[in-house]
Scaffold this motif. Sequence first.
Motif, PDB file in Angstrom:
ATOM      1  N   TYR A   1       0.840  -1.203   0.000  1.00 39.59           N
ATOM      2  CA  TYR A   1       0.000   0.000   0.000  1.00 39.59           C
ATOM      3  C   TYR A   1       0.875   1.254   0.000  1.00 39.59           C
ATOM      4  O   TYR A   1       0.608   2.210  -0.735  1.00 39.59           O
ATOM      5  N   ARG A   2       1.924   1.235   0.811  1.00 38.87           N
ATOM      6  CA  ARG A   2       2.790   2.405   0.906  1.00 38.87           C
ATOM      7  C   ARG A   2       3.525   2.649  -0.409  1.00 38.87           C
ATOM      8  O   ARG A   2       3.695   3.790  -0.832  1.00 38.87           O
TER       9      ARG A   2
ATOM     10  N   ARG B   1       1.117   4.191  -2.809  1.00 35.88           N
ATOM     11  CA  ARG B   1       0.846   5.577  -2.422  1.00 35.88           C
ATOM     12  C   ARG B   1       2.016   6.485  -2.791  1.00 35.88           C
ATOM     13  O   ARG B   1       1.822   7.612  -3.251  1.00 35.88           O
TER      14      ARG B   1
END
Length: 209
Positions: free
Chosen positions: A165-166, A169
């Motif tokens: 997810y990071r 992002r």
Amino acid sequence: MTEPSPVRPAPAEPEPDPGKQLTAWLCGLVRARQYGQLADLRRPEAVTQARLIAANFAPSEETRPVFEHVAFLFARYHAGRLDPSPGSGDTGAALGRIGTGAGRGQANPGAVRLLDRVVASRRVPWRHLQHVVERARSCDTVPPSWAVLTEDLAGWSGRGRPVQYRWARSFYTPTYTPTYAPASTSETPTSVPRPRGTAPAADPIGDSK
């Protein structure tokens, strides 16, 4: 009579960061022109001194393969390069730099496809990560921070997939700042630490070739 003030113990030294130590050692190989050792790291199937030294920086037996593979990726990126790069940001940020001119990151279909393949993988996507590094090398862009990469890959299977997810992002929102403190990339480490389980030696890296 005034009693002497009690002596306060010195604050404990912070634990050294294994990923930063590995990065310092790898950058030292480039600065010292240890081309033979770097070539050995580009042969991940071979059990070489360089591979074992890289693995010895790992904080646990379970993470030794991560440190070996990150050393392999570092050596691939630095093939033919004279100056070491400790990298910057996570892999999503590195993918956001891939491309040329206005066609970088989100504007580069190849970078988007590569990110999709990386973050979709349940297991550590070593083959796709090699493609990330090769693209950064061919585009002459800054690779991911090798220290951050070791930390991220060690936690790849974390509940909720926070690493993936990071990375996404960082790729799609370049102004996003990760909550952890990535390795400093303002300058290349100059001290070369000794990995765990090795004895001091006059030349722990071997002769250059």
